[in-house]
Design a protein around this motif. Structure first.
Motif, short mmCIF file in Angstrom:
data_model
loop_
_atom_site.label_atom_id
_atom_site.label_comp_id
_atom_site.label_asym_id
_atom_site.label_seq_id
_atom_site.Cartn_x
_atom_site.Cartn_y
_atom_site.Cartn_z
N ARG A 25 -9.45 -38.10 -3.10
CA ARG A 25 -8.54 -37.81 -1.98
C ARG A 25 -7.09 -37.74 -2.41
O ARG A 25 -6.23 -37.44 -1.58
CB ARG A 25 -8.69 -38.90 -0.91
CG ARG A 25 -10.10 -39.13 -0.42
CD ARG A 25 -10.12 -39.81 0.94
NE ARG A 25 -9.32 -41.03 0.96
CZ ARG A 25 -9.81 -42.25 0.78
NH1 ARG A 25 -11.10 -42.40 0.53
NH2 ARG A 25 -9.03 -43.31 0.84
N LEU A 26 -6.80 -38.02 -3.67
CA LEU A 26 -5.41 -38.09 -4.12
C LEU A 26 -4.94 -36.75 -4.67
O LEU A 26 -5.71 -35.98 -5.22
CB LEU A 26 -5.26 -39.17 -5.20
CG LEU A 26 -5.70 -40.59 -4.80
CD1 LEU A 26 -5.38 -41.56 -5.93
CD2 LEU A 26 -5.05 -41.03 -3.50
N PRO A 27 -3.64 -36.46 -4.55
CA PRO A 27 -3.09 -35.21 -5.10
C PRO A 27 -3.13 -35.20 -6.61
O PRO A 27 -3.23 -36.24 -7.26
CB PRO A 27 -1.65 -35.19 -4.57
CG PRO A 27 -1.34 -36.62 -4.29
CD PRO A 27 -2.62 -37.26 -3.86
N GLU A 28 -3.03 -34.02 -7.20
CA GLU A 28 -3.18 -33.86 -8.64
C GLU A 28 -2.10 -34.59 -9.42
O GLU A 28 -0.91 -34.40 -9.16
CB GLU A 28 -3.14 -32.37 -9.01
CG GLU A 28 -4.12 -31.50 -8.24
CD GLU A 28 -5.57 -31.93 -8.44
OE1 GLU A 28 -5.88 -32.47 -9.51
OE2 GLU A 28 -6.38 -31.73 -7.53
N ARG A 81 -4.11 -30.94 -1.07
CA ARG A 81 -3.86 -31.33 -2.46
C ARG A 81 -2.67 -30.62 -3.05
O ARG A 81 -1.93 -31.19 -3.84
CB ARG A 81 -5.09 -31.03 -3.31
CG ARG A 81 -6.30 -31.87 -2.94
CD ARG A 81 -7.40 -31.68 -3.96
NE ARG A 81 -8.56 -32.50 -3.63
CZ ARG A 81 -9.44 -32.93 -4.52
NH1 ARG A 81 -9.30 -32.62 -5.79
NH2 ARG A 81 -10.47 -33.65 -4.15
N ASP A 82 -2.48 -29.35 -2.71
CA ASP A 82 -1.38 -28.58 -3.27
C ASP A 82 -0.58 -27.94 -2.15
O ASP A 82 -0.70 -26.74 -1.90
CB ASP A 82 -1.90 -27.51 -4.23
CG ASP A 82 -2.66 -28.12 -5.40
OD1 ASP A 82 -2.02 -28.86 -6.15
OD2 ASP A 82 -3.86 -27.86 -5.55
N PRO A 83 0.24 -28.71 -1.45
CA PRO A 83 0.98 -28.14 -0.31
C PRO A 83 2.01 -27.13 -0.79
O PRO A 83 2.58 -27.25 -1.88
CB PRO A 83 1.67 -29.36 0.30
CG PRO A 83 1.79 -30.33 -0.84
CD PRO A 83 0.55 -30.12 -1.66
N ASN A 84 2.23 -26.10 0.02
CA ASN A 84 3.27 -25.13 -0.31
C ASN A 84 4.50 -25.31 0.56
O ASN A 84 5.44 -24.53 0.50
CB ASN A 84 2.75 -23.69 -0.21
CG ASN A 84 2.16 -23.41 1.16
OD1 ASN A 84 2.45 -24.09 2.14
ND2 ASN A 84 1.32 -22.39 1.23
N LEU A 100 4.10 -36.78 -10.94
CA LEU A 100 3.30 -37.69 -10.12
C LEU A 100 2.45 -38.52 -11.06
O LEU A 100 1.65 -37.99 -11.84
CB LEU A 100 2.40 -36.91 -9.15
CG LEU A 100 1.43 -37.80 -8.34
CD1 LEU A 100 2.19 -38.84 -7.51
CD2 LEU A 100 0.52 -36.96 -7.44
N ARG A 136 -9.70 -34.35 -13.52
CA ARG A 136 -8.53 -33.87 -12.78
C ARG A 136 -7.48 -33.23 -13.69
O ARG A 136 -6.47 -32.72 -13.21
CB ARG A 136 -7.91 -35.02 -11.97
CG ARG A 136 -8.86 -35.62 -10.95
CD ARG A 136 -9.27 -34.63 -9.88
NE ARG A 136 -8.18 -34.35 -8.98
CZ ARG A 136 -7.91 -35.10 -7.89
NH1 ARG A 136 -8.65 -36.17 -7.61
NH2 ARG A 136 -6.91 -34.78 -7.12
N TRP A 176 -0.34 -41.55 -11.59
CA TRP A 176 -1.37 -42.44 -11.05
C TRP A 176 -1.40 -43.69 -11.91
O TRP A 176 -1.48 -43.61 -13.15
CB TRP A 176 -2.76 -41.80 -11.14
CG TRP A 176 -3.07 -40.74 -10.15
CD1 TRP A 176 -2.26 -40.22 -9.18
CD2 TRP A 176 -4.32 -40.04 -10.03
NE1 TRP A 176 -2.91 -39.24 -8.49
CE2 TRP A 176 -4.19 -39.10 -8.99
CE3 TRP A 176 -5.52 -40.10 -10.73
CZ2 TRP A 176 -5.22 -38.26 -8.60
CZ3 TRP A 176 -6.56 -39.26 -10.36
CH2 TRP A 176 -6.40 -38.35 -9.30
#
Length: 223
Positions: free
Chosen positions: A136-139, A1-4, A77, A159, A79
């Motif tokens: 399943r979706l990113p923030e 969800r929160d890639p670095n 981002l 969220r 939605w």
């Protein structure tokens, strides 16, 4: 969800400034089309032959108000849940935002894909039913809820995006959605939007649209 770690493959930003444009991709103006909240005819002229509007949730006037409230921009981002024709998702992407378009209807997903291709903007389409797929979706930074009602709105509030917009066709529905948005640190507003499409040849009414526009802004974020 929160890639670095983020890996970018493909073309990067413009390497030279042209006019007043400093960075990022060029704005998406296919075939000379300019403007926002475009009618269905503009999408068909751009090559999105399957584009169609359906009901008050797809009207250009409502879309303009929703885009103005959300303020999508580069780095956001978005939605778009219940993307329908794909118009709002595409126009948010034209502002430079990353967009996830969600809809359980394969036809809506196909129309959204055709509109994105016609305008040359990248977006990701998730053909699945909300609210379950949202886990399943990113923030998100901002969210438009175009369908799914109270259960979807509650899942979105959980969220914690900065801004949320949705709409209702009746006052009872608007009150239910407003109750779902209220609390949890959000400031909620509702407006009744009425638009009348006039035939400018004879100045008579062609179509009338009445819709409740609801918005929620997280209280810890500056206006």
């Amino acid at each position: 969800r929160d890639p670095n770690v983020v890996i970018v493959i493909g073309g990067g930003p413009e390497t030279t400034a042209t006019g007043a444009w400093f960075a990022g991709r060029e704005p998406a103006y296919p075939q000379g089309i300019r403007g926002w909240a475009l009618p269905a005819e503009a999408y068909r002229e751009a090559g999105a032959e399957r584009m169609q509007e359906s009901g008050e949730g797809e009207s250009p006037n409502l879309r303009a108000a929703q885009l103005a409230i959300l303020g999508p921009r580069t780095g956001d981002l978005v939605w778009d849940i219940g993307c329908g024709s794909g118009a709002l998702a595409v126009e948010a992407a034209r502002f430079g935002a990353a967009v996830l378009a969600v809809d359980a209807d394969p036809g809506a997903c196909s129309r959204t894909d055709a509109a994105a291709r016609a305008f040359g903007v990248p977006l990701q389409i998730v053909c699945a039913r909300a609210p379950h797929v949202l886990e399943r979706l990113p923030e998100p930074d901002v969210v438009r809820v175009g369908g799914g009602g109270v259960p979807v709105v509650r899942a979105v509030v959980d969220r914690r995006p900065e801004r949320i917009v949705t709409h209702a066709s009746t006052r009872d529905e608007a009150e239910a959605l407003g109750a779902a948005l209220t609390g949890n640190g959000y400031t909620v507003a509702c407006s009744l939007l009425q638009s009348v499409d006039l035939d400018t040849e004879v100045w008579t009414e062609r179509e009338r649209s009445v819709v409740f526009l609801l918005s929620a802004r997280r209280s810890d974020v500056s206006p």
